[in-house]
Design a protein around this motif. Structure first.
Motif, PDB file in Angstrom:
ATOM      1  N   ILE A 231       2.437 -12.588 -38.014  1.00  0.00           N
ATOM      2  CA  ILE A 231       2.439 -13.445 -36.984  1.00  0.00           C
ATOM      3  C   ILE A 231       1.075 -14.005 -36.724  1.00  0.00           C
ATOM      4  N   GLU A 232       0.978 -15.149 -36.510  1.00  0.00           N
ATOM      5  CA  GLU A 232      -0.156 -15.904 -36.229  1.00  0.00           C
ATOM      6  C   GLU A 232      -0.612 -15.795 -34.909  1.00  0.00           C
ATOM      7  N   VAL A 233      -1.758 -15.133 -34.803  1.00  0.00           N
ATOM      8  CA  VAL A 233      -2.376 -15.067 -33.142  1.00  0.00           C
ATOM      9  C   VAL A 233      -3.408 -15.846 -33.040  1.00  0.00           C
ATOM     10  N   SER A 234      -3.354 -16.690 -32.049  1.00  0.00           N
ATOM     11  CA  SER A 234      -4.370 -17.527 -31.472  1.00  0.00           C
ATOM     12  C   SER A 234      -5.136 -17.403 -30.248  1.00  0.00           C
ATOM     13  N   LEU A 235      -6.381 -16.855 -30.120  1.00  0.00           N
ATOM     14  CA  LEU A 235      -6.873 -16.643 -28.795  1.00  0.00           C
ATOM     15  C   LEU A 235      -7.850 -17.589 -28.304  1.00  0.00           C
ATOM     16  N   GLY A 236      -7.917 -17.749 -26.993  1.00  0.00           N
ATOM     17  CA  GLY A 236      -8.557 -18.844 -26.494  1.00  0.00           C
ATOM     18  C   GLY A 236      -7.812 -20.207 -26.624  1.00  0.00           C
ATOM     19  N   VAL A 237      -6.574 -20.065 -26.553  1.00  0.00           N
ATOM     20  CA  VAL A 237      -5.744 -21.420 -26.804  1.00  0.00           C
ATOM     21  C   VAL A 237      -4.380 -21.178 -25.777  1.00  0.00           C
ATOM     22  N   SER A 238      -4.169 -22.511 -25.424  1.00  0.00           N
ATOM     23  CA  SER A 238      -3.185 -22.334 -24.399  1.00  0.00           C
ATOM     24  C   SER A 238      -2.253 -23.601 -24.829  1.00  0.00           C
ATOM     25  N   VAL A 239      -1.128 -23.800 -24.046  1.00  0.00           N
ATOM     26  CA  VAL A 239      -0.122 -25.136 -24.317  1.00  0.00           C
ATOM     27  C   VAL A 239      -0.760 -26.373 -23.640  1.00  0.00           C
ATOM     28  N   ALA A 240      -0.511 -27.331 -24.373  1.00  0.00           N
ATOM     29  CA  ALA A 240      -1.162 -28.500 -23.539  1.00  0.00           C
ATOM     30  C   ALA A 240       0.104 -29.587 -23.347  1.00  0.00           C
ATOM     31  N   GLU A 241       1.226 -29.355 -23.964  1.00  0.00           N
ATOM     32  CA  GLU A 241       2.457 -30.102 -23.781  1.00  0.00           C
ATOM     33  C   GLU A 241       3.631 -29.482 -24.587  1.00  0.00           C
ATOM     34  N   VAL A 242       4.828 -29.535 -24.003  1.00  0.00           N
ATOM     35  CA  VAL A 242       5.958 -28.877 -24.628  1.00  0.00           C
ATOM     36  C   VAL A 242       6.965 -30.203 -24.770  1.00  0.00           C
ATOM     37  N   SER A 246       8.924 -30.068 -30.255  1.00  0.00           N
ATOM     38  CA  SER A 246       7.539 -29.874 -30.705  1.00  0.00           C
ATOM     39  C   SER A 246       6.587 -29.180 -29.564  1.00  0.00           C
ATOM     40  N   VAL A 247       5.507 -28.634 -30.045  1.00  0.00           N
ATOM     41  CA  VAL A 247       4.466 -27.968 -28.942  1.00  0.00           C
ATOM     42  C   VAL A 247       3.332 -28.379 -29.470  1.00  0.00           C
ATOM     43  N   VAL A 254      -0.390 -29.786 -33.302  1.00  0.00           N
ATOM     44  CA  VAL A 254       0.941 -29.878 -32.864  1.00  0.00           C
ATOM     45  C   VAL A 254       2.021 -29.356 -33.864  1.00  0.00           C
ATOM     46  N   LEU A 255       2.834 -28.392 -33.255  1.00  0.00           N
ATOM     47  CA  LEU A 255       3.591 -27.774 -34.107  1.00  0.00           C
ATOM     48  C   LEU A 255       4.945 -28.036 -34.132  1.00  0.00           C
ATOM     49  N   PRO A 256       5.649 -28.214 -35.161  1.00  0.00           N
ATOM     50  CA  PRO A 256       7.088 -28.586 -34.877  1.00  0.00           C
ATOM     51  C   PRO A 256       7.758 -27.309 -34.721  1.00  0.00           C
ATOM     52  N   CYS A 257       8.410 -27.337 -33.137  1.00  0.00           N
ATOM     53  CA  CYS A 257       9.195 -26.030 -32.822  1.00  0.00           C
ATOM     54  C   CYS A 257      10.119 -26.481 -31.852  1.00  0.00           C
ATOM     55  N   ARG A 258      11.314 -25.620 -31.662  1.00  0.00           N
ATOM     56  CA  ARG A 258      12.211 -25.716 -30.658  1.00  0.00           C
ATOM     57  C   ARG A 258      12.285 -24.507 -29.817  1.00  0.00           C
ATOM     58  N   THR A 259      11.395 -23.793 -30.290  1.00  0.00           N
ATOM     59  CA  THR A 259      11.470 -22.315 -29.426  1.00  0.00           C
ATOM     60  C   THR A 259      10.281 -21.827 -28.738  1.00  0.00           C
ATOM     61  N   LEU A 260       9.915 -21.917 -27.547  1.00  0.00           N
ATOM     62  CA  LEU A 260       8.672 -21.491 -26.913  1.00  0.00           C
ATOM     63  C   LEU A 260       9.169 -20.667 -25.716  1.00  0.00           C
ATOM     64  N   ILE A 261       8.434 -19.346 -25.896  1.00  0.00           N
ATOM     65  CA  ILE A 261       8.948 -18.362 -24.953  1.00  0.00           C
ATOM     66  C   ILE A 261       7.590 -18.081 -24.070  1.00  0.00           C
ATOM     67  N   TRP A 262       7.740 -18.144 -22.840  1.00  0.00           N
ATOM     68  CA  TRP A 262       6.570 -18.228 -21.910  1.00  0.00           C
ATOM     69  C   TRP A 262       6.599 -17.006 -21.147  1.00  0.00           C
ATOM     70  N   THR A 263       5.656 -15.959 -21.472  1.00  0.00           N
ATOM     71  CA  THR A 263       5.429 -14.945 -20.652  1.00  0.00           C
ATOM     72  C   THR A 263       3.949 -14.751 -20.251  1.00  0.00           C
ATOM     73  N   ALA A 264       3.228 -15.830 -19.789  1.00  0.00           N
ATOM     74  CA  ALA A 264       1.910 -16.041 -19.375  1.00  0.00           C
ATOM     75  C   ALA A 264       1.801 -15.604 -17.807  1.00  0.00           C
ATOM     76  N   GLY A 265       1.936 -14.407 -17.507  1.00  0.00           N
ATOM     77  CA  GLY A 265       2.004 -13.864 -16.311  1.00  0.00           C
ATOM     78  C   GLY A 265       2.969 -13.999 -15.188  1.00  0.00           C
ATOM     79  N   VAL A 266       2.784 -13.326 -14.127  1.00  0.00           N
ATOM     80  CA  VAL A 266       3.781 -13.735 -12.842  1.00  0.00           C
ATOM     81  C   VAL A 266       3.076 -14.113 -11.821  1.00  0.00           C
ATOM     82  N   ALA A 267       3.958 -14.436 -10.772  1.00  0.00           N
ATOM     83  CA  ALA A 267       3.584 -14.646  -9.279  1.00  0.00           C
ATOM     84  C   ALA A 267       4.514 -14.211  -8.547  1.00  0.00           C
TER      85      ALA A 267
END
Length: 452
Positions: A231-242, A246-247, A254-267
């Protein structure tokens, strides 16, 4: 003497524990207890990654309310507004009928929703991991990507279907990435046309450390486990566009990707915004006794409330964890009973029992009562804690049996066809647009009271 009407909103860890204790401490002659929830189960949220990975069945983590509660009246719907002046909670039933629930004491435990940001394409193309339906959907979606990648002759399509991104380096994101990576690795053996090395998992987080609450040693240990698995772990990085295929990351990749799972906190639940109450970062401000000071007879707790953390002091508030919510539920029940009987209320004080992170298989990191563990001992602690925390023996047995079955027989990697032809968005699962404005709440409350 007329019975007091106690209304609990939300059947999560906080709401269920509150109802259970109220049933034990109050006689039927003292109070009528009602619980507003759209589902007749308490979701054991920490094990959702296991549902997504197929280790557990969805029913295993849906703890029956009717097994746990004996005389609480369950209202099948969601609270969409509260008018404290009229002491009315406006509820939309699962049939879409809007009704008024009167109360003398109100316990607000509506929980939280997925926190999102103004990122282009995020709400249209990301998937969450906050509800049972989302976990079931994510499992179907991930297996579908393997099916479609295996069937296509287009190399570019295959590459985009075999890239998976999880955003959020907290417990939910880390466990989701770890468990689903094990799923796809095991599934790849059943796809002769796929090269397992083409399946790539990425975990990204804007924070500089993975799960900083664990401390440097265990956080680093978890990071090493993930990277050893590929698993490639990238810290200090976030998402700019989905996009649909691609992501784009904030570091320019820019990553060719059709699956983005969002778990970046709750409100906090949007229900909180329907009250004219003071908030702290979106959570309703309460006293140490979990009273909402502006309103008579109103208590709030769990993810939706900023409960002072007296153990830490310095103005800290309790984090939105299952451990805090369950204990706050019992403490609020005690205070509701005390208020009903004109007795003094007690402040909530909690000593942390520690943290557990299940990375699937034999991998885990845990910190029970400050003792740092990793590997098999940590896994035993993690799973033992989850079994202990589940509220019914039936639920404990189902979870234990599922773990044993998965460990011995593995998975069949079957898709159920859940929303197969309907790409699901974040808001399709959490209904965050269902709530009323403050003016609408008052209008509904007055109209409903006039009718009945």
């Amino acid at each position: 003497m007329e019975r007091a009407r106690i209304l609990i909103v939300g059947a999560g860890f906080a709401g269920l524990e509150c109802a259970r204790r109220l049933e034990r401490k109050l006689s039927p002659a003292e109070a009528e207890i009602s619980l507003v929830t759209p589902f007749s189960y308490q979701l054991y949220l920490p094990l959702l990654p296991h549902v997504a990975a197929g280790v557990l069945t969805p029913q295993s983590v849906a703890v029956s309310l009717r097994r746990s509660l004996r005389r609480t009246h369950i209202v099948p719907g969601g609270a969409i507004g509260v008018d404290p002046a009229s002491k009315v909670c406006v509820v939309r039933k699962i049939t879409d009928e809007v009704v008024a629930q009167k109360y003398d004491y109100l316990v607000l435990a509506p929980g939280s929703v997925t926190r999102t940001f103004d990122i282009p394409g995020l709400t249209d193309y990301a998937r969450g991991m906050k509800t049972l339906a989302e976990a079931a959907y994510v499992r179907d979606h991930v297996i579908a990507q393997l099916d479609l990648a295996s069937a296509t002759p287009d190399q570019r399509e295959r590459e985009s279907r075999l890239q998976f991104v999880v955003v959020g380096g907290g417990y939910a994101g880390t466990e989701t990435a770890a468990c689903l990576q094990r799923l796809t690795t095991a599934a790849a053996q059943r796809y002769p046309r796929l090269d397992a090395r083409q399946i790539k998992w990425h975990l990204i987080d804007i924070a500089p450390k993975l799960m900083p609450e664990l401390g440097d040693a265990l956080g680093t240990a978890a990071l090493e486990v993930l990277r050893e698995r590929g698993i490639e772990v990238s810290l200090g990085v976030s998402v700019a566009e989905v996009g649909a295929e691609s992501v784009k990351f904030t570091d320019g990749r820019v990553l060719p990707c059709r699956t983005l799972i969002w778990t970046a906190g709750v409100a906090a639940s949007p229900l909180i915004a329907t009250l004219d109450a003071e908030t702290v970062r979106g959570r309703i401000a309460v006293t140490a006794e979990m009273r909402v000071p502006q309103f008579e007879g109103v208590f709030s707790l769990g993810d939706a409330a900023a409960v002072p953390d007296l153990a830490k002091g310095d103005g800290a508030v309790c984090p939105p964890t299952a451990q805090h919510s369950a204990r706050q539920g019992r403490a609020v029940a005690n205070n509701v009973v005390a208020a009903l009987r004109n007795q003094p209320l007690e402040p909530y004080y909690h000593r942390d029992l520690g943290l557990v992170v299940d990375l699937g298989g034999k991998d885990a990191v845990s910190k029970p009562v400050g003792v740092e563990l990793r590997g098999v001992p940590a896994q035993l602690v993690a799973r033992g804690y989850h079994l202990m925390a589940m509220r019914t023996n039936v639920a404990k047995f189902r979870v234990g049996a599922n773990w044993l079955l998965n460990a011995t027989a593995g998975d069949d990697f079957v898709r159920t066809g859940f929303l197969a032809r309907q790409p699901a968005r974040l808001r399709d699962f959490e209904y965050t647009d269902a709530y009323l404005t403050r003016d609408q709440v008052k209008e509904h409350a007055q109209a409903l009271l006039a009718k009945g």
